[in-house]
Design a protein around this motif. Structure first.
Motif, PDB file in Angstrom:
ATOM      1  N   PRO A   1       0.820  -0.976   0.087  1.00 55.40           N
ATOM      2  CA  PRO A   1      -0.094  -0.010  -0.032  1.00 55.40           C
ATOM      3  C   PRO A   1       0.810   1.318   0.235  1.00 55.40           C
ATOM      4  O   PRO A   1       2.196   1.365   0.544  1.00 55.40           O
ATOM      5  CB  PRO A   1      -0.848  -0.070   1.386  1.00 55.40           C
ATOM      6  CG  PRO A   1      -0.974  -1.591   1.420  1.00 55.40           C
ATOM      7  CD  PRO A   1       0.521  -2.210   0.948  1.00 55.40           C
ATOM      8  N   GLU A   2       0.102   2.428  -0.410  1.00 54.90           N
ATOM      9  CA  GLU A   2       1.159   3.621  -0.924  1.00 54.90           C
ATOM     10  C   GLU A   2       1.681   4.096   0.652  1.00 54.90           C
ATOM     11  O   GLU A   2       2.716   4.565   0.589  1.00 54.90           O
ATOM     12  CB  GLU A   2       0.302   4.501  -1.629  1.00 54.90           C
ATOM     13  CG  GLU A   2       0.962   5.572  -2.365  1.00 54.90           C
ATOM     14  CD  GLU A   2       0.624   6.377  -3.377  1.00 54.90           C
ATOM     15  OE1 GLU A   2       0.975   7.247  -3.787  1.00 54.90           O
ATOM     16  OE2 GLU A   2      -0.790   5.758  -3.486  1.00 54.90           O
ATOM     17  N   ASP A   3       0.633   3.957   1.612  1.00 57.54           N
ATOM     18  CA  ASP A   3       1.157   4.767   2.904  1.00 57.54           C
ATOM     19  C   ASP A   3       2.307   3.772   3.627  1.00 57.54           C
ATOM     20  O   ASP A   3       3.223   4.483   3.877  1.00 57.54           O
ATOM     21  CB  ASP A   3       0.022   4.908   3.809  1.00 57.54           C
ATOM     22  CG  ASP A   3      -0.549   3.318   4.077  1.00 57.54           C
ATOM     23  OD1 ASP A   3      -0.535   2.412   3.285  1.00 57.54           O
ATOM     24  OD2 ASP A   3      -1.221   3.127   5.129  1.00 57.54           O
ATOM     25  N   GLN A   4       2.158   2.659   3.229  1.00 56.95           N
ATOM     26  CA  GLN A   4       3.497   1.659   3.747  1.00 56.95           C
ATOM     27  C   GLN A   4       4.748   2.134   2.940  1.00 56.95           C
ATOM     28  O   GLN A   4       5.884   2.137   3.590  1.00 56.95           O
ATOM     29  CB  GLN A   4       3.121   0.349   3.591  1.00 56.95           C
ATOM     30  CG  GLN A   4       1.933  -0.176   4.814  1.00 56.95           C
ATOM     31  CD  GLN A   4       1.891  -1.938   4.530  1.00 56.95           C
ATOM     32  OE1 GLN A   4       2.507  -2.549   3.910  1.00 56.95           O
ATOM     33  NE2 GLN A   4       0.789  -2.315   5.464  1.00 56.95           N
ATOM     34  N   VAL A   5       4.647   2.237   1.774  1.00 61.32           N
ATOM     35  CA  VAL A   5       5.880   2.446   0.930  1.00 61.32           C
ATOM     36  C   VAL A   5       6.347   3.806   1.309  1.00 61.32           C
ATOM     37  O   VAL A   5       7.606   4.145   1.546  1.00 61.32           O
ATOM     38  CB  VAL A   5       5.464   2.689  -0.618  1.00 61.32           C
ATOM     39  CG1 VAL A   5       6.565   3.190  -1.442  1.00 61.32           C
ATOM     40  CG2 VAL A   5       5.062   1.187  -1.037  1.00 61.32           C
ATOM     41  N   ALA A   6       5.408   4.655   1.548  1.00 59.43           N
ATOM     42  CA  ALA A   6       5.695   6.090   1.952  1.00 59.43           C
ATOM     43  C   ALA A   6       6.515   6.118   3.188  1.00 59.43           C
ATOM     44  O   ALA A   6       7.487   6.948   3.687  1.00 59.43           O
ATOM     45  CB  ALA A   6       4.498   6.988   2.113  1.00 59.43           C
ATOM     46  N   GLN A   7       6.297   5.155   4.334  1.00 61.53           N
ATOM     47  CA  GLN A   7       6.735   5.151   5.654  1.00 61.53           C
ATOM     48  C   GLN A   7       8.049   4.418   5.329  1.00 61.53           C
ATOM     49  O   GLN A   7       9.204   4.988   5.971  1.00 61.53           O
ATOM     50  CB  GLN A   7       5.917   4.278   6.542  1.00 61.53           C
ATOM     51  CG  GLN A   7       6.593   4.205   7.968  1.00 61.53           C
ATOM     52  CD  GLN A   7       5.894   3.416   8.996  1.00 61.53           C
ATOM     53  OE1 GLN A   7       4.518   3.049   8.404  1.00 61.53           O
ATOM     54  NE2 GLN A   7       5.976   3.410  10.052  1.00 61.53           N
ATOM     55  N   LEU A   8       8.322   3.526   4.207  1.00 56.56           N
ATOM     56  CA  LEU A   8       9.629   2.911   4.190  1.00 56.56           C
ATOM     57  C   LEU A   8      10.674   3.837   3.755  1.00 56.56           C
ATOM     58  O   LEU A   8      11.681   4.036   3.875  1.00 56.56           O
ATOM     59  CB  LEU A   8       9.365   1.763   3.003  1.00 56.56           C
ATOM     60  CG  LEU A   8       8.765   0.519   3.851  1.00 56.56           C
ATOM     61  CD1 LEU A   8       8.428  -0.413   2.576  1.00 56.56           C
ATOM     62  CD2 LEU A   8       9.481  -0.048   4.938  1.00 56.56           C
ATOM     63  N   PHE A   9      10.135   5.013   2.633  1.00 58.72           N
ATOM     64  CA  PHE A   9      10.893   6.141   2.410  1.00 58.72           C
ATOM     65  C   PHE A   9      11.239   6.743   3.534  1.00 58.72           C
ATOM     66  O   PHE A   9      12.679   7.149   3.434  1.00 58.72           O
ATOM     67  CB  PHE A   9      10.119   6.689   1.296  1.00 58.72           C
ATOM     68  CG  PHE A   9      10.144   6.453  -0.196  1.00 58.72           C
ATOM     69  CD1 PHE A   9      11.414   6.747  -0.863  1.00 58.72           C
ATOM     70  CD2 PHE A   9       9.218   5.585  -0.837  1.00 58.72           C
ATOM     71  CE1 PHE A   9      11.437   6.412  -2.346  1.00 58.72           C
ATOM     72  CE2 PHE A   9       9.293   5.329  -1.946  1.00 58.72           C
ATOM     73  CZ  PHE A   9      10.447   5.500  -2.942  1.00 58.72           C
ATOM     74  N   ASP A  10      10.382   7.118   4.126  1.00 57.98           N
ATOM     75  CA  ASP A  10      10.850   8.198   5.637  1.00 57.98           C
ATOM     76  C   ASP A  10      11.948   7.309   6.254  1.00 57.98           C
ATOM     77  O   ASP A  10      13.091   7.935   6.559  1.00 57.98           O
ATOM     78  CB  ASP A  10       9.826   8.401   6.334  1.00 57.98           C
ATOM     79  CG  ASP A  10       8.792   9.444   5.570  1.00 57.98           C
ATOM     80  OD1 ASP A  10       9.000   9.941   4.733  1.00 57.98           O
ATOM     81  OD2 ASP A  10       7.384   9.447   6.200  1.00 57.98           O
ATOM     82  N   GLU A  11      11.763   6.090   6.556  1.00 53.73           N
ATOM     83  CA  GLU A  11      12.735   5.334   7.345  1.00 53.73           C
ATOM     84  C   GLU A  11      14.017   5.273   6.544  1.00 53.73           C
ATOM     85  O   GLU A  11      15.287   5.358   7.234  1.00 53.73           O
ATOM     86  CB  GLU A  11      12.147   4.038   7.520  1.00 53.73           C
ATOM     87  CG  GLU A  11      11.070   4.083   8.732  1.00 53.73           C
ATOM     88  CD  GLU A  11      10.266   2.802   9.014  1.00 53.73           C
ATOM     89  OE1 GLU A  11      10.742   1.609   8.243  1.00 53.73           O
ATOM     90  OE2 GLU A  11       9.425   2.822   9.612  1.00 53.73           O
TER      91      GLU A  11
END
Length: 220
Positions: free
Chosen positions: A131-141
């Motif tokens: 999901p896009e929100d999980q990918v966005a969190q992975l980018f932040d991390e």
């Protein structure tokens, strides 16, 4: 094809949407009739400040210091983190070849172009959809923590973070079977080599004239 089961690798973030196959491997490098040597020209127009051409010595090039794969912290990355619609554009199979030969074993993105998605599986590259929100969190991390790595367990179909959190993903059973066993289309066919040989022997025995040919390959 290399087997894929459990893989832990450094993550590189490709923070762009709609990355097309001409960006992944530019058209001038498609002239080769071999299936090797494309890794050095992955994202060529972005990785280098000078124009590239086939057969060029990569050590003579001018790397773009601002491009993510040229940054020392992402050296040796084997998991590519991407945004939506990765692999769009033309259907060139050279795109997953280049990613694989550079050293990537898996891609994580919210979505992919269909043909690129299918070609990746056929060449031992695992495209994971989250999901896009999980990918966005992975980018932040990933951008916040140097040395950020993920573990991908294909058998269990989970992406595992360093602290143990698991992100499940879907994969078709047949594609999963092929990756775990390292079977491309040729490998799948060779599983039945004994049956193929038996069929050819029987055909030759019952229709021996098929073995005779004239110049040009036309059956006599």
């Amino acid at each position: 094809m290399q087997k894929f089961n459990l893989h832990k690798g450094l993550v590189a973030p490709m923070d762009r949407e709609n990355v097309d196959t001409d960006a992944i491997i530019p058209k001038q490098f498609l002239k080769s009739i071999r299936k090797t040597g494309f890794g050095q020209n992955l994202f060529d127009a972005w990785r280098y400040l000078d124009a590239g051409f086939p057969g060029q010595d990569p050590t003579s090039r001018k790397p773009n210091p601002d491009f993510v794969l040229n940054q020392p912290r992402y050296s040796g990355a084997s998991v590519l983190l991407a945004r939506k619609n990765f692999g769009c554009g033309s259907s060139r199979e050279h795109a997953p070849w280049a990613l694989d030969q550079y050293g990537f074993r898996a891609i994580i993105a919210p979505s992919y172009a269909d043909i690129f998605f299918n070609n990746s599986f056929k060449n031992g590259l695992l495209p994971i959809t989250l999901p896009e929100d999980q990918v966005a969190q992975l980018f932040d991390e990933c951008q916040g923590f140097p040395g950020y790595s993920l573990t991908i367990d294909l058998e269990r179909q989970v992406v595992i973070k360093a602290q143990g959190e698991e992100l499940p993903f879907e994969v078709q059973p047949f594609r999963k079977y092929c990756l775990i066993n390292g079977l491309d289309d040729i490998g799948l066919t060779l599983r039945h080599s004994d049956k193929i040989k038996a069929f050819e022997a029987e055909r030759l025995a019952t229709k021996p004239w098929l073995a005779n040919t004239v110049p040009g390959g036309t059956a006599a």
